[in-house]
Design a protein around this motif. Structure first.
Motif, PDB file in Angstrom:
ATOM      1  N   GLY A 123      22.528  -9.265 -23.091  1.00  0.00           N
ATOM      2  CA  GLY A 123      22.047  -7.854 -23.601  1.00  0.00           C
ATOM      3  C   GLY A 123      21.301  -6.872 -22.715  1.00  0.00           C
ATOM      4  O   GLY A 123      21.465  -5.746 -22.822  1.00  0.00           O
ATOM      5  N   ASP A 124      20.737  -7.656 -21.807  1.00  0.00           N
ATOM      6  CA  ASP A 124      19.796  -7.037 -20.646  1.00  0.00           C
ATOM      7  C   ASP A 124      20.732  -6.555 -19.493  1.00  0.00           C
ATOM      8  O   ASP A 124      20.213  -5.988 -18.677  1.00  0.00           O
ATOM      9  CB  ASP A 124      18.794  -7.571 -20.394  1.00  0.00           C
ATOM     10  CG  ASP A 124      17.805  -8.078 -21.305  1.00  0.00           C
ATOM     11  OD1 ASP A 124      17.916  -7.652 -22.205  1.00  0.00           O
ATOM     12  OD2 ASP A 124      16.855  -9.136 -21.029  1.00  0.00           O
ATOM     13  N   GLY A 125      21.722  -7.296 -19.485  1.00  0.00           N
ATOM     14  CA  GLY A 125      22.711  -7.115 -18.192  1.00  0.00           C
ATOM     15  C   GLY A 125      22.171  -8.127 -17.197  1.00  0.00           C
ATOM     16  O   GLY A 125      22.737  -8.279 -16.027  1.00  0.00           O
ATOM     17  N   LEU A 164      29.242  -5.793 -17.068  1.00  0.00           N
ATOM     18  CA  LEU A 164      28.960  -7.134 -17.117  1.00  0.00           C
ATOM     19  C   LEU A 164      30.314  -7.965 -16.981  1.00  0.00           C
ATOM     20  O   LEU A 164      30.230  -8.909 -16.133  1.00  0.00           O
ATOM     21  CB  LEU A 164      28.436  -7.398 -18.713  1.00  0.00           C
ATOM     22  CG  LEU A 164      26.788  -7.275 -18.534  1.00  0.00           C
ATOM     23  CD1 LEU A 164      26.556  -7.325 -20.085  1.00  0.00           C
ATOM     24  CD2 LEU A 164      26.287  -8.523 -18.128  1.00  0.00           C
ATOM     25  N   ARG A 171      24.892  -2.801 -18.256  1.00  0.00           N
ATOM     26  CA  ARG A 171      25.647  -3.456 -18.976  1.00  0.00           C
ATOM     27  C   ARG A 171      27.236  -3.288 -19.091  1.00  0.00           C
ATOM     28  O   ARG A 171      27.947  -4.045 -19.412  1.00  0.00           O
ATOM     29  CB  ARG A 171      24.975  -3.482 -20.403  1.00  0.00           C
ATOM     30  CG  ARG A 171      23.853  -4.125 -20.352  1.00  0.00           C
ATOM     31  CD  ARG A 171      23.085  -3.461 -21.546  1.00  0.00           C
ATOM     32  NE  ARG A 171      22.366  -2.448 -21.817  1.00  0.00           N
ATOM     33  CZ  ARG A 171      21.513  -1.989 -22.599  1.00  0.00           C
ATOM     34  NH1 ARG A 171      21.054  -2.911 -23.345  1.00  0.00           N
ATOM     35  NH2 ARG A 171      21.116  -0.648 -22.437  1.00  0.00           N
ATOM     36  N   LEU A 173      15.823  -7.247 -25.001  1.00  0.00           N
ATOM     37  CA  LEU A 173      16.643  -6.399 -25.043  1.00  0.00           C
ATOM     38  C   LEU A 173      16.292  -5.218 -26.072  1.00  0.00           C
ATOM     39  O   LEU A 173      16.356  -4.165 -25.598  1.00  0.00           O
ATOM     40  CB  LEU A 173      18.199  -6.921 -25.593  1.00  0.00           C
ATOM     41  CG  LEU A 173      19.108  -6.185 -26.283  1.00  0.00           C
ATOM     42  CD1 LEU A 173      19.698  -5.242 -25.193  1.00  0.00           C
ATOM     43  CD2 LEU A 173      20.299  -6.931 -26.928  1.00  0.00           C
ATOM     44  N   ILE A 200      26.582  -2.878 -27.450  1.00  0.00           N
ATOM     45  CA  ILE A 200      25.583  -1.785 -27.068  1.00  0.00           C
ATOM     46  C   ILE A 200      26.008  -0.624 -27.270  1.00  0.00           C
ATOM     47  O   ILE A 200      25.481   0.420 -27.703  1.00  0.00           O
ATOM     48  CB  ILE A 200      25.176  -2.025 -25.590  1.00  0.00           C
ATOM     49  CG1 ILE A 200      24.516  -3.566 -25.401  1.00  0.00           C
ATOM     50  CG2 ILE A 200      24.437  -1.013 -24.709  1.00  0.00           C
ATOM     51  CD1 ILE A 200      23.418  -3.616 -26.024  1.00  0.00           C
ATOM     52  N   THR A 247      20.812  -8.435 -11.900  1.00  0.00           N
ATOM     53  CA  THR A 247      20.878  -7.659 -13.375  1.00  0.00           C
ATOM     54  C   THR A 247      21.827  -6.620 -13.009  1.00  0.00           C
ATOM     55  O   THR A 247      21.821  -5.891 -11.867  1.00  0.00           O
ATOM     56  CB  THR A 247      19.928  -7.334 -13.899  1.00  0.00           C
ATOM     57  OG1 THR A 247      18.786  -8.308 -13.911  1.00  0.00           O
ATOM     58  CG2 THR A 247      19.897  -6.421 -14.995  1.00  0.00           C
ATOM     59  N   VAL A 252      29.416  -7.893 -25.664  1.00  0.00           N
ATOM     60  CA  VAL A 252      28.005  -7.519 -25.577  1.00  0.00           C
ATOM     61  C   VAL A 252      28.291  -6.009 -25.061  1.00  0.00           C
ATOM     62  O   VAL A 252      27.462  -5.204 -25.732  1.00  0.00           O
ATOM     63  CB  VAL A 252      27.307  -8.128 -24.368  1.00  0.00           C
ATOM     64  CG1 VAL A 252      26.101  -7.548 -24.011  1.00  0.00           C
ATOM     65  CG2 VAL A 252      27.164  -9.622 -24.494  1.00  0.00           C
ATOM     66  N   SER A 253      29.146  -5.492 -24.280  1.00  0.00           N
ATOM     67  CA  SER A 253      29.376  -4.113 -23.807  1.00  0.00           C
ATOM     68  C   SER A 253      29.479  -3.454 -25.319  1.00  0.00           C
ATOM     69  O   SER A 253      28.977  -2.189 -25.568  1.00  0.00           O
ATOM     70  CB  SER A 253      30.276  -3.886 -23.018  1.00  0.00           C
ATOM     71  OG  SER A 253      29.969  -4.778 -21.597  1.00  0.00           O
TER      72      SER A 253
END
Ligand code: FAD
Length: 455
Positions: free
Chosen positions: A369-371, A344, A341, A150, A236, A338, A232-233
Motif C-alpha cells: 500500500g506504500d509502494g 507497483l 503506487r 499507509l 488507492i 519503493t 492495491v493500485s
C-alpha cells in the motif's frame, strides 16, 4: 580509552572481551561485520554525554546501537571504535493523556510504547515488523515505517521532540508538546532518519492518537501477482486508505505457512493482507469495498478474520516473513525499494524478470500500500559467483526503481549497505548538501563515520 571508560561506568556497563564483543559486531544485515574495541551500556543521558566527551577528546569513533535489528548495516561497529548501546535506557517517563503524548528513553522497545498507549485507550501507530525487539531510538534514527504506515505515516509523523547528545557531548532538547511550532529550523527533523551520524537520541516525545474503535482484517489470494498489485493500485485510486495493505508472493506464502502453520493457501501466487480500522460503520463499508475490488481483480479467495485473535494471527504471519524466508538458504538479503503506487505491478514484474535473467531466487513481499517492496535474495554468501549475480541483479532493480521515480530505501535506511547507490538517488546538488550537513555538525567525524556516505 578503555581505562577512562572504566572510570566513568560500573564494570557491568562495559564489555571488552572478544567473546562478548562478537554479538555486537553485526546487525540484521547479511554479510557485514566488524569488531569494536568496547561496548558500553549507559543508563542516563549524563553518562552518554560523558562517554561522547571522552570519545571527542580521544578522537575515538562511536557507533550508537539500539537492538541491532537494522537491515542496512547502520549499527555495524567501526574498527577501533566503541559501540554505545542504549538498551538499558528503557523507561517510559510520562504518558500525558491531556496532550496525548508519551515520553520515553531511547532504548525503550517499540511494542512497550504501543502497549503503554493502549492501556490509556491510545495508539502509537508506527509498527515496524521488528517492533517486538527494535528500540524507539533506532526507529527514530531510521525513520522506520510499519504495517500501518499507509494510513498513519511513519515515525517522523509522531516525533514531537527529542533529547539528543551532540557529537561534542553537549545535550540539546529539540521540539516540544505544541502541535504547531515554526520557531527556527525544524532541528528535530534533521536528526530523524540521520542514522546515528549527527547525534545520539536519548529521549523521545511522541504523539499518540485515540485507539480506533473497530478493525477488520481480510486475506485475499490471487492466481497472478499482477492481479494483487492491481488490486492495491485500484484501492488507492478508489480513494480508500486502509490502515494496512501488505503483500506476499508465493515463495513467501509457502515459507510463512511452513513456519507459522496457520492455514495460508500455499497454492496461491500472491496474497494481500488488507486491514481497515476506525469507527465500526466506516470499517464495515471500507472492508466491503476492498473485497469488491479484490473480486473484480479475480481474487481466488477472500477470508475475513472472525475475531481479533485471528486478525492478530494473520498480521503475525506477515511479520514473520523475514524469519521464515531466512530458513531457506544460508544468506538472506532483504531489499527495500519503493515506487509510486501506480508502478507497483510493473515493478513486481520487473523484479521477477531480473530473478529469471540472473538465475536467482528472489522472494518478494512488502508494504504494498506504500509502494514499498522487499525483494529478498535467498542466496549463499560463500558462493562468490552467485553473490556477483546478486549484486548485478540488485543494481538493475535500483536503477529501475530510480527511473520509475522511486527510492532505493523506503524504510531501512542507507547505512553501509546502500551508500554506494546514494549518489544515483541524489544525483544533483543535494548529495554535497547531505555531506556538508555532516561536516558542520560532526567535523571530527566521530558519530557513525562511513555510514550513508564517505567524506
Ligand atoms: C524481522 C525484521 C523486520 C523489520 N521490519 C521493519 C519494518 O517493517 N519497517 C522498518 O522501517 N524497519 C524494519 N526493520 C528494520 C529495523 O528493525 C528498524 O530499522 C529499526 O528501527 C531498528 O531499530 P534498532 O533499535 O534495532 O536499531 P539498530 O539496528 O541498533 O540501529 C539502527 C540505526 O539507528 C542508529 N541508532 C540506534 N539507536 C540510536 C539512537 N538512540 N540515537 C541515534 N542513532 C541510533 C544506529 O546507529 C543505526 O544506524 C525490520 C528488521 C527486522 C530484523
Amino acid at each position: 580509552m578503555i581505562a577512562q571508560l572504566r572510570a566513568l561506568l560500573r564494570p557491568d556497563q562495559i564489555l571488552t572481551e572478544t567473546v562478548d564483543l562478537i554479538p555486537y559486531g553485526f546487525d540484521g544485515t547479511a554479510m557485514l561485520k566488524e569488531k569494536a574495541n568496547a561496548v558500553v551500556f549507559p543508563e542516563t543521558t549524563e553518562e552518554v554525554a560523558a562517554i561522547v566527551k571522552l570519545a571527542h577528546k580521544e578522537k575515538t569513533p562511536i557507533v550508537t546501537r539500539g537492538s541491532g535489528t537494522g537491515l542496512s548495516g547502520g549499527s555495524i561497529p567501526v574498527k577501533n571504535g566503541i559501540v554505545l548501546c542504549l538498551v538499558k535506557m528503557n523507561r517510559i517517563l510520562e504518558i500525558d493523556t491531556k496532550n496525548l503524548t508519551l515520553t520515553a528513553e531511547a532504548g525503550t522497545i517499540t511494542q512497550a510504547i504501543d502497549d503503554a498507549a493502549a492501556a490509556e485507550g491510545l495508539i502509537y501507530p508506527p509498527d515496524p515488523g521488528s517492533m517486538k525487539i527494535s528500540t524507539i531510538g533506532g526507529n527514530v534514527a531510521n525513520n522506520s515505517g510499519g504495517l500501518r504506515g499507509l494510513k498513519y505515516g511513519v515515525t517522523r509523523n509522531y516525533v514531537m521532540g527529542m533529547e539528543v547528545v551532540l557529537p561534542n557531548g553537549d545535550i540539546a532538547w529539540l521540539g516540544n508538546k505544541c502541535v504547531k511550532d515554526v520557531a527556527g529550523y525544524s532541528l528535530k527533523d534533521l536528526f530523524i532518519g540521520s542514522e546515528g551520524t549527527l547525534g545520539i537520541v536519548t529521549k523521545v516525545l511522541l504523539r499518540l492518537l485515540p485507539r480506533p474503535e473497530a478493525r477488520k482484517t481480510i486475506l485475499a489470494t490471487f492466481n497472478d501477482i499482477e492481479d494483487a498489485a492491481q488490486t492495491v493500485s485500484d484501492i488507492i485510486a478508489a480513494k480508500i486508505i486502509p490502515c494496512t495493505l501488505e503483500f506476499l508472493d508465493q515463495t513467501t506464502i509457502r515459507c510463512v505457512e511452513d513456519f507459522a502453520k496457520i492455514g495460508l493457501p500455499t497454492e496461491a501466487k500472491a496474497l494481500l493482507l488488507m486491514e481497515s480500522d476506525g469507527p465500526a460503520s466506516a470499517v464495515e463499508e471500507e472492508a466491503q469495498k476492498m473485497q469488491a475490488i479484490a473480486q473484480s481483480n479475480r481474487a481466488l479467495s477472500l477470508r475475513v478474520a472472525a475475531n481479533s485473535e485471528e486478525a492478530v494471527q494473520l498480521a503475525t504471519a506477515r511479520r514473520s516473513a523475514f524469519s521464515a524466508l531466512a530458513r531457506i538458504r544460508p544468506t538472506t538479503i532483504l531489499e527495500d525499494v519503493t515506487v509510486p503506487r501506480s508502478k507497483l505491478a510493473a515493478t513486481v514484474r520487473f523484479i521477477e524478470s531480473v530473478a529469471q535473467k540472473h538465475g536467482l531466487k528472489i522472494a518478494n513481499f512488502g508494504h504494498m500500500g506504500d509502494g514499498n517492496l522487499h525483494p529478498t535474495f535467498l542466496t549463499n554468501e560463500r558462493d562468490g559467483e552467485e553473490i556477483e549475480r546478486v549484486e548485478k541483479a540488485m543494481h538493475e532493480i535500483f536503477e529501475y526503481t530510480i527511473a520509475a521515480g522511486g527510492t532505493i530505501t523506503g524504510e531501512h535506511g542507507v547505512g553501509l549497505a546502500k551508500k554506494g547507490h546514494l549518489p544515483d538517488q541524489f544525483a544533483d546538488a543535494s548529495y554535497p548538501l547531505l555531506q556538508s550537513i555532516k561536516r558542520s555538525l560532526d567535523p571530527e567525524q566521530l558519530l557513525n563515520p562511513g555510514k550513508l556516505f564517505d567524506l
